[in-house]
Design an enzyme around this catalytic site. Structure first.
Site, PDB file in Angstrom:
ATOM      1  N   GLU A  79       1.056  -8.751  11.998  1.00  0.00           N
ATOM      2  CA  GLU A  79       1.119  -8.980  10.541  1.00  0.00           C
ATOM      3  C   GLU A  79       3.142  -8.385   9.514  1.00  0.00           C
ATOM      4  OE1 GLU A  79      -1.379  -5.055  10.212  1.00  0.00           O
ATOM      5  OE2 GLU A  79      -2.050  -5.373   8.133  1.00  0.00           O
ATOM      6  N   ASP A  88       0.683  -1.479   0.511  1.00  0.00           N
ATOM      7  CA  ASP A  88       0.031   0.008  -0.017  1.00  0.00           C
ATOM      8  C   ASP A  88       1.237   0.864   0.329  1.00  0.00           C
ATOM      9  OD1 ASP A  88      -1.341  -1.593   0.579  1.00  0.00           O
ATOM     10  OD2 ASP A  88      -2.117  -1.352   1.809  1.00  0.00           O
TER      11      ASP A  88
HETATM   12  C1  GLC Z   1      -2.481  -4.530   3.940  1.00  0.00           C
HETATM   13  C2  GLC Z   1      -1.988  -4.792   2.987  1.00  0.00           C
HETATM   14  C3  GLC Z   1      -2.416  -5.633   1.651  1.00  0.00           C
HETATM   15  C4  GLC Z   1      -3.107  -6.233   2.240  1.00  0.00           C
HETATM   16  C5  GLC Z   1      -4.240  -5.940   3.386  1.00  0.00           C
HETATM   17  C6  GLC Z   1      -5.068  -7.398   3.895  1.00  0.00           C
HETATM   18  O1  GLC Z   1      -3.687  -3.229   3.136  1.00  0.00           O
HETATM   19  O2  GLC Z   1      -0.810  -4.133   2.444  1.00  0.00           O
HETATM   20  O3  GLC Z   1      -0.924  -6.226   1.123  1.00  0.00           O
HETATM   21  O4  GLC Z   1      -3.807  -8.276   1.699  1.00  0.00           O
HETATM   22  O5  GLC Z   1      -3.633  -5.074   4.336  1.00  0.00           O
HETATM   23  O6  GLC Z   1      -4.273  -8.534   4.778  1.00  0.00           O
END
Ligand code: GLC
Length: 422
Positions: free
Chosen positions: A392, A163
């Site tokens: 995460e 992101d």
């Molecule tokens: C964030 C990450 C993305 C992922 C999402 C859900 O947006 O950058 O890659 O898919 O979270 O985990």
């Protein structure tokens, strides 16, 4: 030790299972995310194959008529996340977003199929998914590479899955913020704001969503109409690998048409990827298609091509670049070079290590015979879990757990790594 860790990882997958799909983690991400699901399915595959297939099938149940597979499926209402369905307004029966995510499904389907104990079940699911995944790949090359360069562009940073990467900074600067709605972010209620994108970035993320919405989510128009159009080598490499894997699967299942098309897409992609190589950085670089310049940003997006069938000398060069990163960070692989001024070890994709990326790069480097680098990546990944739990993402220098906790795809990758080790 590893039995205990595998059990803990399974418990997370089961805990985040909403019946037919999993959420990435409770609270922060309460819906189904595209590439999270496909990679998480690999974890389920080790103890419940039917459940693994269901994860991917559910995602493809929400594929658009034009072939796109959306980045989020909003199965249930939950106001803990912004922007929700009322902002996207895509007009789907079950609401979804209107953008996509890395095309990891083709890879996941092949891997599940190859490893399946229940061959009949695998055959049934692979047959039903084959044309759907192929339609998604065709959509990519039709709608995101209208000039037929062999490389697709993303039109929103969220599509990359990375992101807030430094890779998007310059391109995002050009995205206006006039007329952006007023909104309240929810992510920073669940996670430390210092681990998350900034408000200035969020304004632009939302502006792009409003812009695409004003064009009726018509994918034949969005690419050219987006001020944000970036060619990401990592994103393309995942798609190329998926095309290759789908071609393999189509050969097995006797679908000549899809096999031929998929192999051709992969071959063109590999040739075109070469144009993104940069000797000085020892890696691939993004290309800003809207202005026609390379993005000189040493991020993980340029290392991810290891996942595709790039030439051996390129894979070897990427391995050496990763080895060097291993001298700068205790835990591989930082998502951005720690020796740059913009590096931020706790902020999402601007430095932290992510196990899913480690997994894909390690998989590709193993194929290229770069065993020592692979060992280091796998060991560092498992050390992070041991020391900091199933986060995460992690600060690659301190090992601090960042973002959300009890994370589904992190758990799935740990099962993958530990099973590989045996
Ligand atoms: C964030 C990450 C993305 C992922 C999402 C859900 O947006 O950058 O890659 O898919 O979270 O985990």
């Amino acid at each position: 030790m590893s039995e205990e860790v595998i059990n803990a990882a399974r418990a997370i997958l089961i805990d985040n299972d909403r019946g037919g799909y999993t959420v990435p983690t409770k609270g922060l991400y309460p819906f189904q995310w595209n590439w999270d699901s496909c990679l998480s399915a690999l974890g389920f595959g080790h103890f419940d194959e039917a459940r693994a297939w269901a994860e991917i099938q559910t995602l493809f149940d929400h594929q658009w008529e034009d072939g796109m597979v959306p980045h989020i499926v909003f199965h249930e209402e939950d106001d803990g996340y912004f922007p929700g369905p009322s902002v996207w307004q895509t007009g789907r029966p079950v609401p979804t977003t209107g953008i996509t995510q890395p095309a990891v499904a083709g890879f996941a389907v092949r891997r599940l199929y190859e490893r399946a104990q229940d061959k009949a079940l695998a055959e049934e699911h692979a047959r039903s998914l084959l044309p759907k995944v192929a339609a998604w790949h065709d959509w990519f090359y039709r709608c995101r590479d209208p000039e037929g360069s062999g490389l697709v562009a993303i039109i929103h940073p969220w599509e990359s899955g990375r992101d807030n990467s430094v890779d998007w900074d310059a391109a995002l600067e050009r995205v206006p913020t006039v007329g952006v709605m007023s909104f309240e972010r929810r992510d920073i209620l669940h996670a430390n704001p210092a681990h998350r994108p900034t408000n200035a970035q969020y304004d632009r993320y939302v502006w792009l969503v409003q812009h695409f919405r004003s064009l009726g989510w018509d994918n034949s128009r969005l690419h050219d109409a987006s001020p944000f159009r970036v060619v990401d080598p990592g994103f393309n490499a995942i798609l190329i690998r998926a095309c290759d894997d789908l071609g393999w699967l189509a050969d097995k299942l006797g679908d000549k048409d899809i096999a031929e098309r998929s192999h051709a897409q992969a071959a063109r992609g590999i040739t075109a990827l070469e144009t993104l190589w940069n000797d000085e950085f020892g890696q691939y670089l993004c290309y800003d298609r809207a202005v026609g310049v390379p993005v000189e940003s040493p991020s993980i997006g340029g290392l991810l091509p290891a996942f595709a069938a790039i030439p051996d000398h390129r894979a070897a060069a990427l391995a050496r670049t990763i080895d060097k990163l291993g001298q700068k960070a205790k835990y591989l692989i930082p998502s951005h070079d720690p020796e740059t001024a913009v590096y931020d070890g706790a902020r999402y994709w601007r430095g932290p290590a992510w196990l899913i990326v480690n997994y894909m790069i390690a998989d590709g480097l193993a194929r290229a015979g770069e065993e020592a680098t692979v060992e280091r990546i796998v060991n560092d990944s498992l050390l992070l879990i041991e020391e900091s739990g199933f986060a995460e993402y992690y600060d690659p220098i301190t090992g601090e757990p960042c973002g959300g906790g009890r994370f589904t795809w992190t758990a799935a990758m740990v099962i993958e790594f530990l099973t590989r080790e045996r």
